[in-house]
Motif scaffolding. Structure first.
Motif, mmCIF file in Angstrom:
data_model
loop_
_atom_site.group_PDB
_atom_site.id
_atom_site.type_symbol
_atom_site.label_atom_id
_atom_site.label_comp_id
_atom_site.label_asym_id
_atom_site.label_seq_id
_atom_site.Cartn_x
_atom_site.Cartn_y
_atom_site.Cartn_z
ATOM 1 N N ILE A 50 0.668 -1.248 0.031
ATOM 2 C CA ILE A 50 -0.735 -0.547 0.342
ATOM 3 C C ILE A 50 1.145 0.782 -0.525
ATOM 4 O O ILE A 50 0.504 1.997 -0.946
ATOM 5 C CB ILE A 50 -1.183 0.140 1.441
ATOM 6 N N SER A 51 2.006 1.314 0.677
ATOM 7 C CA SER A 51 2.613 2.515 0.684
ATOM 8 C C SER A 51 3.464 2.061 -0.087
ATOM 9 O O SER A 51 4.216 3.508 -0.427
ATOM 10 C CB SER A 51 3.496 2.410 1.887
ATOM 11 N N ILE A 52 4.158 1.796 -0.794
ATOM 12 C CA ILE A 52 4.900 1.560 -1.864
ATOM 13 C C ILE A 52 4.072 2.002 -3.641
ATOM 14 O O ILE A 52 4.523 2.316 -5.130
ATOM 15 C CB ILE A 52 5.657 1.125 -2.627
ATOM 16 N N LYS A 53 2.871 1.571 -3.425
ATOM 17 C CA LYS A 53 1.922 1.976 -4.566
ATOM 18 C C LYS A 53 0.554 3.163 -4.759
ATOM 19 O O LYS A 53 -0.009 3.598 -3.427
ATOM 20 C CB LYS A 53 1.323 0.803 -4.762
ATOM 21 N N ASP A 54 0.241 3.962 -5.635
ATOM 22 C CA ASP A 54 -0.970 4.708 -5.721
ATOM 23 C C ASP A 54 -1.929 4.367 -5.390
ATOM 24 O O ASP A 54 -1.615 3.683 -5.959
ATOM 25 C CB ASP A 54 -0.207 5.136 -7.381
ATOM 26 N N PRO A 55 -2.341 4.567 -4.706
ATOM 27 C CA PRO A 55 -3.862 3.895 -4.832
ATOM 28 C C PRO A 55 -5.092 3.807 -6.091
ATOM 29 O O PRO A 55 -5.634 3.111 -6.179
ATOM 30 C CB PRO A 55 -4.102 4.829 -3.145
ATOM 31 N N LEU A 56 -4.503 5.217 -6.374
ATOM 32 C CA LEU A 56 -5.260 5.540 -7.837
ATOM 33 C C LEU A 56 -5.005 5.169 -8.773
ATOM 34 O O LEU A 56 -5.888 4.389 -9.746
ATOM 35 C CB LEU A 56 -5.585 7.032 -8.095
ATOM 36 N N THR A 57 -4.095 5.118 -8.727
ATOM 37 C CA THR A 57 -3.444 3.455 -10.328
ATOM 38 C C THR A 57 -3.103 3.178 -10.111
ATOM 39 O O THR A 57 -3.092 1.913 -10.794
ATOM 40 C CB THR A 57 -2.362 4.982 -11.147
ATOM 41 N N ASN A 58 -2.848 2.374 -9.196
ATOM 42 C CA ASN A 58 -1.869 1.264 -8.917
ATOM 43 C C ASN A 58 -0.654 1.246 -9.379
ATOM 44 O O ASN A 58 0.306 0.763 -9.198
ATOM 45 C CB ASN A 58 -2.283 -0.367 -9.205
ATOM 46 N N CYS A 59 0.061 2.762 -9.604
ATOM 47 C CA CYS A 59 1.394 2.264 -10.161
ATOM 48 C C CYS A 59 2.472 2.712 -8.897
ATOM 49 O O CYS A 59 1.777 3.308 -7.714
ATOM 50 C CB CYS A 59 2.343 3.427 -11.731
ATOM 51 N N TYR A 60 3.669 2.442 -9.104
ATOM 52 C CA TYR A 60 4.572 2.725 -7.807
ATOM 53 C C TYR A 60 4.020 4.221 -7.667
ATOM 54 O O TYR A 60 3.996 4.767 -8.667
ATOM 55 C CB TYR A 60 6.058 1.853 -8.453
ATOM 56 N N THR A 61 5.004 4.795 -6.415
ATOM 57 C CA THR A 61 5.101 5.763 -5.592
ATOM 58 C C THR A 61 6.303 6.353 -5.990
ATOM 59 O O THR A 61 7.250 5.611 -6.247
ATOM 60 C CB THR A 61 4.741 6.117 -4.369
ATOM 61 N N ARG A 62 6.688 7.577 -5.977
ATOM 62 C CA ARG A 62 7.927 8.251 -5.774
ATOM 63 C C ARG A 62 8.775 8.014 -5.239
ATOM 64 O O ARG A 62 10.129 7.832 -5.227
ATOM 65 C CB ARG A 62 7.333 9.937 -6.486
ATOM 66 N N HIS A 63 7.919 8.190 -4.601
ATOM 67 C CA HIS A 63 9.048 7.572 -3.442
ATOM 68 C C HIS A 63 9.860 5.925 -2.637
ATOM 69 O O HIS A 63 10.779 5.392 -2.814
ATOM 70 C CB HIS A 63 8.390 7.661 -2.045
ATOM 71 N N TYR A 64 9.293 5.287 -3.993
ATOM 72 C CA TYR A 64 9.568 3.737 -3.607
ATOM 73 C C TYR A 64 9.979 4.031 -5.041
ATOM 74 O O TYR A 64 11.406 3.255 -5.327
ATOM 75 C CB TYR A 64 8.368 3.012 -4.474
ATOM 76 N N LEU A 65 9.920 4.988 -6.256
ATOM 77 C CA LEU A 65 11.452 4.818 -7.547
ATOM 78 C C LEU A 65 12.681 5.378 -6.084
ATOM 79 O O LEU A 65 13.767 4.144 -6.868
ATOM 80 C CB LEU A 65 10.578 6.143 -8.091
ATOM 81 N N HIS A 66 12.231 6.385 -5.753
ATOM 82 C CA HIS A 66 13.995 6.637 -4.596
ATOM 83 C C HIS A 66 14.482 5.484 -4.232
ATOM 84 O O HIS A 66 15.847 5.469 -4.317
ATOM 85 C CB HIS A 66 13.729 7.798 -4.258
ATOM 86 N N GLU A 67 13.749 4.776 -3.498
ATOM 87 C CA GLU A 67 13.984 3.694 -2.544
ATOM 88 C C GLU A 67 14.769 2.228 -3.590
ATOM 89 O O GLU A 67 15.777 1.774 -3.711
ATOM 90 C CB GLU A 67 12.946 3.010 -2.626
ATOM 91 N N ALA A 68 14.081 1.868 -5.470
ATOM 92 C CA ALA A 68 14.389 1.536 -5.907
ATOM 93 C C ALA A 68 15.415 1.273 -6.605
ATOM 94 O O ALA A 68 16.883 0.482 -7.983
ATOM 95 C CB ALA A 68 12.995 0.731 -7.062
ATOM 96 N N VAL A 69 16.178 2.725 -7.407
ATOM 97 C CA VAL A 69 16.826 3.481 -8.128
ATOM 98 C C VAL A 69 18.423 3.222 -7.778
ATOM 99 O O VAL A 69 19.528 2.707 -8.315
ATOM 100 C CB VAL A 69 16.612 4.751 -8.543
ATOM 101 N N LYS A 70 18.315 3.115 -6.375
ATOM 102 C CA LYS A 70 19.444 2.491 -5.999
ATOM 103 C C LYS A 70 20.065 1.351 -5.955
ATOM 104 O O LYS A 70 20.900 1.147 -6.432
ATOM 105 C CB LYS A 70 19.764 2.918 -3.864
ATOM 106 N N ARG A 71 19.255 0.499 -6.376
ATOM 107 C CA ARG A 71 19.962 -0.791 -6.737
ATOM 108 C C ARG A 71 19.845 -0.952 -8.036
ATOM 109 O O ARG A 71 21.175 -1.321 -8.099
ATOM 110 C CB ARG A 71 18.733 -1.785 -5.617
ATOM 111 N N PHE A 72 19.212 -0.215 -9.232
ATOM 112 C CA PHE A 72 19.338 -0.336 -9.999
ATOM 113 C C PHE A 72 20.772 0.958 -10.919
ATOM 114 O O PHE A 72 21.260 0.498 -11.627
ATOM 115 C CB PHE A 72 18.262 0.569 -10.843
ATOM 116 N N ILE A 73 21.279 1.785 -10.014
ATOM 117 C CA ILE A 73 22.310 2.295 -10.414
ATOM 118 C C ILE A 73 23.539 1.167 -10.094
ATOM 119 O O ILE A 73 24.660 1.466 -10.952
ATOM 120 C CB ILE A 73 21.988 4.089 -9.279
ATOM 121 N N ALA A 74 23.838 0.956 -8.772
ATOM 122 C CA ALA A 74 24.551 0.341 -8.605
ATOM 123 C C ALA A 74 24.845 -1.517 -9.188
ATOM 124 O O ALA A 74 25.559 -1.323 -9.449
ATOM 125 C CB ALA A 74 24.165 -0.450 -7.129
ATOM 126 N N LEU A 75 23.904 -1.463 -9.591
ATOM 127 C CA LEU A 75 23.903 -2.640 -11.229
ATOM 128 C C LEU A 75 24.618 -2.160 -12.415
ATOM 129 O O LEU A 75 25.743 -2.916 -12.915
ATOM 130 C CB LEU A 75 22.431 -3.682 -11.285
#
Length: 575
Positions: free
Chosen positions: A410-435
């Motif tokens: 719930i915290s990482i998904k936008d309740p209206l669109t079910n897409c991820y939130t901006r907060h989750y993007l900044h959490e996930a991008v760290k892993r992608f950048i490291a890769l």
């Protein structure tokens, strides 16, 4: 090689004068303190051994020089020889030294030899200047048990205490591994850990050079403290568990298994640690092939084994064990024994603590046929009761985890669109950048998406209609992105897709599909006359580049798409 046919000098004027009984793990020892005409014989022995003991004594001193016979308790392995001694004794001042409780029994030999009660003699003896102290060690293993400490040699004659069962007996313990022999004996003979510790603390107050027990091997100074330390943690009194078995080592292992499991229950909350500990301990006794677990949790059946206690596999096929899950304890025991034996395996139930229904089953498989005595069954039943706590803990943990995942989702998904939130993007991008920076992925792409003229739609038709447009666009993104891509509602009417790719063409293809789908939507009234479109800006992150710079380049391309007429896809030229 040790010569047991002769007396063995263990210290100045002190000798082992016992007799080795072949193929007997329970050797009984006699010790002589040479002290002129007031010599002392400690634990004289039995009629099985005394002939040889007498022979050894007379190689050192005349038997008539022995004045004192110390009997640490009344058992026949110590006192039966007294009947022979009374016939060969030729002095009137000889005395038997013991505790009053033992004397009350020894007197029935009708020996006509006077007694000295250690407790009435101030717990000591002065034998022509040689001082002995008596250390009261009650209930180890007799209520009146005591040890004898020779002040001059600093040797503790410890009677049953520190005694051991020894398959290959040697007069002197070789190393700390002798503890296992002591543990086998003490777990069987001594009544409890608390009583044992009480006496061990007394003994630790003495300056001891050597311990000479009545059974087992003599312990030299360097081994004394390590053995005492381990004895303080030994669980004793294992015959409380037994009804039929005389296999002392097996009983000790059963007791050890129960104790280890209880300690693990108290120490570890981790379910996998409990399962691993149980598997290790039971394998030491029963030589198992595998341990399998079946359980019913949140309306589903699961299976796991002792190698993978946290990997629960859902069972979708019929299994003969599943019919027991959910049954009440009374219903189960009406039809079955507590532990079910079949083929080369056994099964035992785990009942919940509240409703007494079966919440799990343990199946233990063996490589070959086996049988269980009452003691083993009793221990397994006790352990199955403790597994109730373990499974209920694990159920709670898994429920909490499910709730956490639900709320995290719930915290990482936008309740209206079910897409991820901006907060989750900044959490996930760290892993992608490291890769990407480690070279594990080739490129990381960003696609900005903005709904054209969304403010006009919102202002004209209201927020409810605007929300409908956002939901529809969000659904299209979720349908078109690949597994592993991250569709994000970035803010307002702006969306973003972060994706791993080889080159920009993949991102362009996805953007093109999304653009066409949005453009071709047939909107319901009041939007039935509207043509809603979206603009796109794409950029690839360069290795080592700050993510905010990549976002900025994609945002610039989005701005270009808007400025060039909207419903366009613009790609960063450096990409």
């Amino acid at each position: 090689m040790e010569d047991h046919t002769k007396p063995v000098k263990i210290a100045e004027d002190i000798y082992w004068v016992g007799h080795k009984i072949e193929n007997d793990p329970f050797q009984c020892h006699v010790y002589l303190i040479k002290n002129g005409k007031e010599s002392i014989l400690i634990d004289p022995g039995s009629n099985l051994t005394f002939k040889d003991t007498l022979y050894k004594i007379e190689q050192i001193i005349p038997f008539s020089h022995i004045k004192y016979f110390i009997c640490h308790h009344q058992d026949p392995d110590i006192t039966a020889a007294l009947e022979t001694i009374k016939h060969i004794l030729n002095r009137d001042d000889a005395q038997i030294i013991s505790h009053w409780r033992a004397i009350e029994l020894i007197k029935h030999y009708n020996l006509n030899i006077p007694f000295i009660c250690v407790e009435r003699n101030n717990w000591e003896l002065n034998a022509n200047g040689r001082k002995l102290k008596f250390i009261f060690t009650p209930y180890l293993h007799f209520p009146g048990a005591f040890c004898t400490y020779d002040v001059k040699s600093k040797i503790l004659f410890s009677s049953d205490l520190f005694g051991g069962f020894t398959d290959e007996w040697k007069i002197f313990a070789e190393d700390e591994s002798y503890y296992d022999s002591i543990a086998a004996f003490h777990a069987h003979y001594m009544p409890s850990k608390e009583i044992l510790i009480h006496s061990l603390k007394k003994i630790e107050e003495l300056d001891i050079e050597m311990i000479a027990p009545q059974h087992g091997s003599i312990i030299k100074k360097h081994l004394i403290q390590p053995i005492i330390k381990r004895l303080k943690n030994l669980d004793c009194g294992i015959f409380l568990l037994t009804q039929t078995s005389t296999e002392i080592e097996k009983l000790r292992k059963l007791n050890k298994m129960l104790s280890a499991f209880l300690q693990t229950m108290a120490t570890y909350k981790d379910f996998s640690e409990l399962i691993k500990k149980f598997s290790k301990e039971i394998n030491d006794i029963l030589l198992i092939k595998s341990i399998e677990f079946y359980t019913y949790f949140l309306n589903k059946y699961y299976y796991f084994n002792h190698h993978t206690p946290l990997m629960w596999e859902e069972i979708c096929i019929d299994n003969h064990i599943l019919k027991y899950l959910g049954k009440s304890k009374s219903e189960y025991l009406k039809q079955n024994p507590y532990i079910i034996l079949f083929d080369n395996s056994l099964m035992m139930p785990i009942f919940d603590s509240e409703n007494n229904v079966i919440i799990a089953f343990i199946q233990i498989k063996f490589d070959e046929s086996f049988s269980l005595d009452l003691e083993t069954k009793e221990i397994l039943q006790k352990i199955s009761n403790f597994f109730t706590i373990a499974f209920e803990r694990e159920f709670i943990r898994r429920k909490i985890l499910i709730e956490k995942e639900k709320y995290y989702e719930i915290s990482i998904k936008d309740p209206l669109t079910n897409c991820y939130t901006r907060h989750y993007l900044h959490e996930a991008v760290k892993r992608f950048i490291a890769l990407q920076d480690r070279g594990e992925i080739k490129a990381l792409g960003i696609t900005f998406i903005d709904i054209d003229d969304f403010k006009r739609i919102n202002d004209t038709y209201g927020h409810d209609v605007g929300d409908m447009v956002l939901m529809k666009v969000g659904n299209i993104l979720l349908e078109e992105v690949r597994t592993g891509d991250i569709p994000v509602r970035y803010g307002g009417e702006e969306f973003l897709i972060m994706a791993i790719c080889d080159d920009v063409s993949k991102l362009y293809t996805i953007a093109k599909r999304i653009r066409e789908k949005i453009k071709n939507i047939k909107w319901p009234p009041p939007l039935d006359k509207e043509k809603i479109t979206a603009s796109f800006g794409i950029a690839l992150r360069e290795k080592g580049e700050e993510f905010k710079k990549t976002l900025k380049r994609a945002d610039i391309q989005l701005y270009k798409a808007k400025q060039s007429g909207k419903n366009k896809i613009c790609v960063d030229s450096s990409t």
